[in-house]
Design a protein around this motif. Sequence first.
Motif, PDB file in Angstrom:
ATOM      1  N   ASN A   1      36.996  45.711  36.903  1.00  0.00           N
ATOM      2  CA  ASN A   1      36.834  45.772  35.227  1.00  0.00           C
ATOM      3  C   ASN A   1      37.010  44.657  34.435  1.00  0.00           C
ATOM      4  O   ASN A   1      36.436  44.349  33.344  1.00  0.00           O
ATOM      5  CB  ASN A   1      38.122  46.771  34.558  1.00  0.00           C
ATOM      6  CG  ASN A   1      37.823  48.155  35.227  1.00  0.00           C
ATOM      7  OD1 ASN A   1      36.842  48.632  35.498  1.00  0.00           O
ATOM      8  ND2 ASN A   1      39.046  48.988  35.401  1.00  0.00           N
ATOM      9  N   GLY A   2      37.983  43.587  34.920  1.00  0.00           N
ATOM     10  CA  GLY A   2      37.904  42.333  34.403  1.00  0.00           C
ATOM     11  C   GLY A   2      36.340  41.620  34.343  1.00  0.00           C
ATOM     12  O   GLY A   2      36.277  41.109  33.390  1.00  0.00           O
TER      13      GLY A   2
ATOM     14  N   VAL B   1      34.458  40.450  30.998  1.00  0.00           N
ATOM     15  CA  VAL B   1      34.259  38.985  30.845  1.00  0.00           C
ATOM     16  C   VAL B   1      32.725  39.002  30.400  1.00  0.00           C
ATOM     17  O   VAL B   1      32.553  38.497  29.279  1.00  0.00           O
ATOM     18  CB  VAL B   1      34.671  38.387  31.851  1.00  0.00           C
ATOM     19  CG1 VAL B   1      34.346  36.778  31.588  1.00  0.00           C
ATOM     20  CG2 VAL B   1      36.263  38.149  31.841  1.00  0.00           C
ATOM     21  N   GLY B   2      32.215  39.783  31.335  1.00  0.00           N
ATOM     22  CA  GLY B   2      30.458  39.615  31.004  1.00  0.00           C
ATOM     23  C   GLY B   2      30.362  40.277  29.735  1.00  0.00           C
ATOM     24  O   GLY B   2      29.055  39.754  28.904  1.00  0.00           O
ATOM     25  N   ALA B   3      30.688  41.587  29.321  1.00  0.00           N
ATOM     26  CA  ALA B   3      30.634  41.889  28.131  1.00  0.00           C
ATOM     27  C   ALA B   3      31.006  41.291  26.749  1.00  0.00           C
ATOM     28  O   ALA B   3      30.348  41.378  25.861  1.00  0.00           O
ATOM     29  CB  ALA B   3      31.086  43.509  28.095  1.00  0.00           C
ATOM     30  N   LEU B   4      31.980  40.711  26.899  1.00  0.00           N
ATOM     31  CA  LEU B   4      32.552  39.798  25.852  1.00  0.00           C
ATOM     32  C   LEU B   4      31.498  38.706  25.615  1.00  0.00           C
ATOM     33  O   LEU B   4      31.164  38.329  24.575  1.00  0.00           O
ATOM     34  CB  LEU B   4      33.922  39.080  26.093  1.00  0.00           C
ATOM     35  CG  LEU B   4      34.590  38.284  25.126  1.00  0.00           C
ATOM     36  CD1 LEU B   4      34.836  38.982  23.935  1.00  0.00           C
ATOM     37  CD2 LEU B   4      35.898  37.621  26.062  1.00  0.00           C
ATOM     38  N   ILE B   5      31.053  37.974  26.594  1.00  0.00           N
ATOM     39  CA  ILE B   5      29.975  36.856  26.479  1.00  0.00           C
ATOM     40  C   ILE B   5      28.738  37.377  25.909  1.00  0.00           C
ATOM     41  O   ILE B   5      28.182  36.921  25.054  1.00  0.00           O
ATOM     42  CB  ILE B   5      30.100  36.386  27.730  1.00  0.00           C
ATOM     43  CG1 ILE B   5      31.301  35.324  28.271  1.00  0.00           C
ATOM     44  CG2 ILE B   5      28.663  35.299  27.762  1.00  0.00           C
ATOM     45  CD1 ILE B   5      31.427  34.683  29.223  1.00  0.00           C
ATOM     46  N   GLU B   6      28.292  38.746  26.391  1.00  0.00           N
ATOM     47  CA  GLU B   6      27.346  39.212  25.986  1.00  0.00           C
ATOM     48  C   GLU B   6      27.066  39.588  24.429  1.00  0.00           C
ATOM     49  O   GLU B   6      26.196  39.539  23.861  1.00  0.00           O
ATOM     50  CB  GLU B   6      26.861  40.589  26.800  1.00  0.00           C
ATOM     51  CG  GLU B   6      25.665  41.113  26.454  1.00  0.00           C
ATOM     52  CD  GLU B   6      25.350  42.507  27.324  1.00  0.00           C
ATOM     53  OE1 GLU B   6      24.299  42.737  27.760  1.00  0.00           O
ATOM     54  OE2 GLU B   6      26.355  43.110  27.395  1.00  0.00           O
ATOM     55  N   SER B   7      28.356  40.156  23.955  1.00  0.00           N
ATOM     56  CA  SER B   7      28.541  40.336  22.583  1.00  0.00           C
ATOM     57  C   SER B   7      29.318  39.205  21.925  1.00  0.00           C
ATOM     58  O   SER B   7      29.441  39.554  20.397  1.00  0.00           O
ATOM     59  CB  SER B   7      29.031  41.428  22.398  1.00  0.00           C
ATOM     60  OG  SER B   7      30.409  41.529  22.784  1.00  0.00           O
TER      61      SER B   7
ATOM     62  N   ASN C   1      36.525  42.662  49.071  1.00  0.00           N
ATOM     63  CA  ASN C   1      36.201  43.106  47.933  1.00  0.00           C
ATOM     64  C   ASN C   1      35.314  44.445  47.984  1.00  0.00           C
ATOM     65  O   ASN C   1      34.362  44.237  48.598  1.00  0.00           O
ATOM     66  CB  ASN C   1      35.677  42.164  46.876  1.00  0.00           C
ATOM     67  CG  ASN C   1      36.688  41.415  45.997  1.00  0.00           C
ATOM     68  OD1 ASN C   1      37.657  41.808  45.659  1.00  0.00           O
ATOM     69  ND2 ASN C   1      36.539  40.051  45.915  1.00  0.00           N
ATOM     70  N   PRO C   2      35.759  45.551  47.198  1.00  0.00           N
ATOM     71  CA  PRO C   2      34.623  46.727  47.176  1.00  0.00           C
ATOM     72  C   PRO C   2      33.490  46.247  46.619  1.00  0.00           C
ATOM     73  O   PRO C   2      33.404  45.179  45.635  1.00  0.00           O
ATOM     74  CB  PRO C   2      35.369  47.782  46.693  1.00  0.00           C
ATOM     75  CG  PRO C   2      36.945  47.311  46.534  1.00  0.00           C
ATOM     76  CD  PRO C   2      37.064  45.893  46.631  1.00  0.00           C
ATOM     77  N   ASN C   3      32.445  47.180  46.838  1.00  0.00           N
ATOM     78  CA  ASN C   3      31.140  46.762  46.137  1.00  0.00           C
ATOM     79  C   ASN C   3      31.179  46.663  44.689  1.00  0.00           C
ATOM     80  O   ASN C   3      30.489  45.820  44.036  1.00  0.00           O
ATOM     81  CB  ASN C   3      30.182  47.802  46.625  1.00  0.00           C
ATOM     82  CG  ASN C   3      29.685  47.471  48.229  1.00  0.00           C
ATOM     83  OD1 ASN C   3      29.679  46.643  48.621  1.00  0.00           O
ATOM     84  ND2 ASN C   3      29.190  48.419  48.827  1.00  0.00           N
ATOM     85  N   ASN C   4      31.967  47.740  44.069  1.00  0.00           N
ATOM     86  CA  ASN C   4      32.087  47.582  42.474  1.00  0.00           C
ATOM     87  C   ASN C   4      32.585  46.294  41.992  1.00  0.00           C
ATOM     88  O   ASN C   4      32.163  45.888  40.979  1.00  0.00           O
ATOM     89  CB  ASN C   4      32.705  48.723  42.039  1.00  0.00           C
ATOM     90  CG  ASN C   4      34.175  48.741  42.271  1.00  0.00           C
ATOM     91  OD1 ASN C   4      34.671  48.386  43.524  1.00  0.00           O
ATOM     92  ND2 ASN C   4      35.008  49.245  41.376  1.00  0.00           N
ATOM     93  N   VAL C   5      33.490  45.779  42.683  1.00  0.00           N
ATOM     94  CA  VAL C   5      33.889  44.287  42.507  1.00  0.00           C
ATOM     95  C   VAL C   5      32.802  43.405  42.509  1.00  0.00           C
ATOM     96  O   VAL C   5      32.652  42.534  41.397  1.00  0.00           O
ATOM     97  CB  VAL C   5      35.088  43.768  43.137  1.00  0.00           C
ATOM     98  CG1 VAL C   5      35.506  42.277  42.653  1.00  0.00           C
ATOM     99  CG2 VAL C   5      36.319  45.011  43.132  1.00  0.00           C
ATOM    100  N   LYS C   6      32.048  43.432  43.511  1.00  0.00           N
ATOM    101  CA  LYS C   6      31.038  42.485  43.741  1.00  0.00           C
ATOM    102  C   LYS C   6      29.958  42.605  42.576  1.00  0.00           C
ATOM    103  O   LYS C   6      29.192  41.857  42.006  1.00  0.00           O
ATOM    104  CB  LYS C   6      30.468  42.341  45.125  1.00  0.00           C
ATOM    105  CG  LYS C   6      31.401  41.962  45.957  1.00  0.00           C
ATOM    106  CD  LYS C   6      30.853  41.888  47.338  1.00  0.00           C
ATOM    107  CE  LYS C   6      31.786  41.362  48.366  1.00  0.00           C
ATOM    108  NZ  LYS C   6      31.542  41.408  49.964  1.00  0.00           N
ATOM    109  N   ASP C   7      29.623  43.916  42.594  1.00  0.00           N
ATOM    110  CA  ASP C   7      28.618  44.539  41.466  1.00  0.00           C
ATOM    111  C   ASP C   7      28.770  43.997  40.078  1.00  0.00           C
ATOM    112  O   ASP C   7      27.874  43.352  39.509  1.00  0.00           O
ATOM    113  CB  ASP C   7      28.326  45.738  41.711  1.00  0.00           C
ATOM    114  CG  ASP C   7      27.758  46.364  43.067  1.00  0.00           C
ATOM    115  OD1 ASP C   7      27.283  45.748  43.663  1.00  0.00           O
ATOM    116  OD2 ASP C   7      27.834  47.938  43.138  1.00  0.00           O
TER     117      ASP C   7
END
Length: 146
Positions: free
Chosen positions: A14-15, A19-25, A50-56
């Motif tokens: 989620n972090g 972070v990506g969403a914050l930078i994007e907006s 790390n599970p796939n969703n973390v890497k994704d």
Amino acid sequence: MKALGDEHAEVRSNGAFGVGALIESATIDASPYFGDVLKALYPLIKRSDNPNNVKDNAAGCVARLILENADAVPLSDVLPVWIGALPIRGDHLEDLPVYDAICHLLKNKRADIEPFLPMLMPVLKQAMESTDTLFSDESRQYLSSL
């Protein structure tokens, strides 16, 4: 940023998305923070436990950095690690920024991505053949033309 180093995988995931969403907006230039973000994302992509969703979500965050300001991303260092985390395996909503970023690089930063095409082309082939992969219309059309 603190969430990227949390002991719980779901918090790290989620972090990375946040972070990506914050930078994007962001309404300000966030590129001065890209180095710190990339350093924090690196273990999320490279840790084998790390599970796939973390890497994704980490890969999606890198894509958002590239889309926001590719000139502020040290592509020669980032691309081999980022491409190594692809294709997206679980959180296919991250496909959208990832393949948009790849198209952006192919169109605008060809010299930077060219050395990594042998690594990238099998990823693109697999993604294009998968019914799970999500693409924007523009990215699907562009990648289909390669």
